[in-house]
Design an enzyme around this catalytic site. Structure first.
Site, mmCIF file in Angstrom:
data_model
loop_
_atom_site.group_PDB
_atom_site.id
_atom_site.type_symbol
_atom_site.label_atom_id
_atom_site.label_comp_id
_atom_site.label_asym_id
_atom_site.label_seq_id
_atom_site.Cartn_x
_atom_site.Cartn_y
_atom_site.Cartn_z
ATOM 1 N N TYR A 57 0.825 -1.209 0.000
ATOM 2 C CA TYR A 57 0.000 0.000 0.000
ATOM 3 C C TYR A 57 0.861 1.261 0.000
ATOM 4 O O TYR A 57 1.805 1.400 0.785
ATOM 5 C CB TYR A 57 -0.923 0.036 1.226
ATOM 6 C CG TYR A 57 -1.636 1.370 1.368
ATOM 7 C CD1 TYR A 57 -2.634 1.729 0.471
ATOM 8 C CD2 TYR A 57 -1.268 2.278 2.355
ATOM 9 C CE1 TYR A 57 -3.262 2.959 0.566
ATOM 10 C CE2 TYR A 57 -1.891 3.506 2.460
ATOM 11 C CZ TYR A 57 -2.886 3.853 1.563
ATOM 12 O OH TYR A 57 -3.496 5.073 1.650
ATOM 13 N N GLY A 64 -5.668 5.555 -0.274
ATOM 14 C CA GLY A 64 -7.009 5.638 0.283
ATOM 15 C C GLY A 64 -7.956 4.670 -0.387
ATOM 16 O O GLY A 64 -7.694 3.458 -0.475
ATOM 17 N N HIS A 87 -3.420 17.122 -3.158
ATOM 18 C CA HIS A 87 -3.707 17.321 -1.737
ATOM 19 C C HIS A 87 -3.460 18.763 -1.290
ATOM 20 O O HIS A 87 -3.876 19.141 -0.188
ATOM 21 C CB HIS A 87 -2.846 16.383 -0.887
ATOM 22 C CG HIS A 87 -3.260 14.940 -0.951
ATOM 23 N ND1 HIS A 87 -3.521 14.284 -2.126
ATOM 24 C CD2 HIS A 87 -3.454 14.017 0.030
ATOM 25 C CE1 HIS A 87 -3.850 13.028 -1.876
ATOM 26 N NE2 HIS A 87 -3.823 12.836 -0.574
ATOM 27 N N ASN A 196 1.627 12.434 4.930
ATOM 28 C CA ASN A 196 1.132 11.582 6.000
ATOM 29 C C ASN A 196 1.657 12.035 7.359
ATOM 30 O O ASN A 196 2.468 12.943 7.469
ATOM 31 C CB ASN A 196 1.551 10.132 5.741
ATOM 32 C CG ASN A 196 0.401 9.168 5.959
ATOM 33 O OD1 ASN A 196 -0.488 9.427 6.766
ATOM 34 N ND2 ASN A 196 0.418 8.056 5.240
ATOM 35 N N ARG A 282 -10.314 33.500 46.141
ATOM 36 C CA ARG A 282 -9.668 32.531 47.035
ATOM 37 C C ARG A 282 -9.356 31.193 46.373
ATOM 38 O O ARG A 282 -8.619 30.381 46.945
ATOM 39 C CB ARG A 282 -10.508 32.308 48.296
ATOM 40 C CG ARG A 282 -11.903 31.770 48.086
ATOM 41 C CD ARG A 282 -12.663 31.725 49.420
ATOM 42 N NE ARG A 282 -14.093 31.739 49.234
ATOM 43 C CZ ARG A 282 -14.862 30.647 49.235
ATOM 44 N NH1 ARG A 282 -14.319 29.459 49.434
ATOM 45 N NH2 ARG A 282 -16.160 30.754 49.056
#
Length: 510
Positions: A57, A64, A87, A196, A282
């Site tokens: 892959y 994807g 991208h 990535n 406080r």
């Protein structure tokens, strides 16, 4: 000013402080021989897979939802180039130079683990961007956790897009040529490696950690000033009481407050004037302390992420005995949650500061002139700056809504759970800016309240903070244009040297 110390990466993981040193202060970044050896080993595995025609892959397949498409020959280089171009589709305002530098630094840190498989020359090109001051123009919006921001960085390496260089916005090709650098020709997996991982959310959160750490120290200083101006009851900060709340942040804030208020004649003269103060006065140790603990948690998460190998697939082993594993290390849940939690803490710091400063301007509870001006009525005094603080605190409540619990489906059902960590980091940055201005307003108001307690001596630290502001902003005796005063106080809060000067007066802040 001395040059920042070189950051050497490779024998141990990068830390968030080192990312800040590179991104914000210009520290040189250099990889060790061990890091280069890991990078080259992983690349040799990728080359072996291509040579053998194996299916893996992102190396020999599409990405994807297109992971079933098998590539060959020139398609490997084409895929890497096309990945960056397709991208690089972010939108919105461009990130600052330091934000983009932080992202690049975190990307290099990821590759230094030697589990990605990109070519050495790609890492060298990224280092050259940092060294030569070439900063790609990266739109801030469009990331669900990764991809778009680093794609805009990546196309600059190809000579595509725009960069900031020598004080100008120029085509990337012009800047590369001006520095004697050639556009890259990518190979198998290079494009995927560039887009990535989690460098964007991680880099942005590193800068946010630096800002949050500074503002949390200022919150103690300014909160102590408000406590003193409102004649708070110091018994609430008794070390024996604080010790019964053993959270680390509470202990540190309690110690800071006592040191800042030491020697105050105002506090000493106020003992016993009321049974107890309002909670915004406080509970400073408990609220500020809880926020400090969230900062510490976020810092641990970010440092762990910098030590992680975030790519898909990851490359393991040697060229003779290797595995290529598809997994989900680039999922940014840890950093996204850390950024969201820190945004909640920042909203709380701003929220309690707004409550304190509201009491400073309200004569019903302050014991001071209305709106901190000696002739109220003809003068509105500090009335409307409280409105400004309230508006900013309200916006921070919106920014405190977690991004990580949102979810969308992308890439044809392949990516059906997303961290939205980049959104978390970006909104954290906006929340910090708002918080800084709220604290600046409280600083102005607390210092103005001090004018009505003179000539009593103030605390060692609070008095130093009051004197520091008065060097830039005069006391307020009649209405004047207030926006420049807020800006001046905000700039003081940005300056770590100013904070360190005040801290030095009390032996340091914890």
């Amino acid at each position: 000013m001395s040059l920042p110390e070189k950051v050497l990466l490779g024998d141990s993981p990068l830390t968030w402080r080192q990312v800040v040193a590179v991104a914000r202060h210009g520290a040189p970044l250099e990889l060790t021989q061990a890091a280069w050896a890991r990078i080259e080993n992983a690349r040799a595995i990728v080359d072996r897979i291509v040579e053998r025609g194996e299916r893996a892959y992102g190396i020999s397949t599409g990405l994807g939802a297109l992971s079933e498409v098998v590539l060959s020959g020139e398609q490997f280089a084409m895929l890497s180039r096309n990945t960056l171009l397709s991208h690089a589709c972010g939108v919105g305002p461009v990130l600052s130079i330091e934000q983009t530098r932080a992202i690049i630094c975190c990307a290099i840190a990821n590759y230094s683990h030697g589990r990605s498989g990109l070519q050495r020359k790609v890492v060298e090109a990224l280092l050259a961007l940092l060294e030569r001051g070439i900063t790609p123009r990266v739109p801030s919006q469009g990331s669900v956790g990764y991809l778009t921001h680093m794609a805009h960085v990546g196309i600059a390496l190809l000579g595509v897009g725009e960069v900031e260089w020598r004080g100008r916005v120029v085509p990337a090709a012009e800047a590369l040529a001006g520095e004697g650098l050639a556009p890259l020709r990518l190979g198998a997996k290079d494009g995927l490696c560039l887009v990535n991982g989690l460098p964007c959310m991680t880099g942005l959160t590193c800068l946010a950690l630096d800002d949050a750490e500074r503002l949390l120290h200022w919150a103690d200083v300014i909160g102590a000033m408000s406590f003193e101006a409102l004649r708070g009851q110091i018994a609430a900060f008794d070390p024996a009481i604080i010790a019964l709340k053993p959270h680390p942040g509470v202990q540190r804030v309690g110690a800071n407050l006592l040191a800042l208020l030491a020697g105050s004649e105002v506090v000493a003269a106020s003992r016993g004037i009321r049974t107890q103060d309002a909670l915004s006065i406080r509970s400073i140790p408990q609220v500020h302390g809880a926020c400090r603990d969230q900062l510490a948690h976020a810092a641990r998460q970010v440092d762990a992420e910098l030590a992680a190998a975030n790519d898909n697939p990851l490359v393991l082993g040697t060229p003779d005995d290797y595995r290529v594993v598809s997994q989900a290390n680039p999922h940014g849940e840890s950093v996204a949650m850390a950024a969201d939690l820190l945004a909640i803490a920042v909203a709380e710091i701003g929220g309690i500061a707004e409550r304190r400063l509201d009491r400073l301007v309200n004569p019903l509870v302050s014991g001071l002139p209305a709106f901190l001006v000696s002739q109220p009525g003809v003068n509105s005094g500090m009335m409307i700056v409280q409105y400004v603080a309230a508006a900013l605190a309200g916006e921070n409540r919106q920014l405190a809504q977690p991004a990580v619990v949102d979810n969308f489906v992308t890439s044809g059902l392949q990516e059906d759970h997303l961290s939205l960590g980049t959104s978390a980091a970006l909104k954290l940055g906006r929340a910090l800016e708002n918080c800084q201005r709220i604290l600046a307003i409280e600083y102005l108001l607390a210092a103005q309240a001090f004018e009505f307690h003179r000539p009593s001596a103030f605390g060692s630290g609070t008095g130093a903070a009051w004197e520091t502001l008065r060097e830039r902003v005069p006391a307020y005796d009649q209405d004047r244009w207030l926006a420049p005063d807020i800006d001046a106080a905000t700039e003081l809060l940005r300056d770590r040297a100013v904070l360190e000067g005040i801290a030095a007066r009390i032996g340091g802040l914890q």
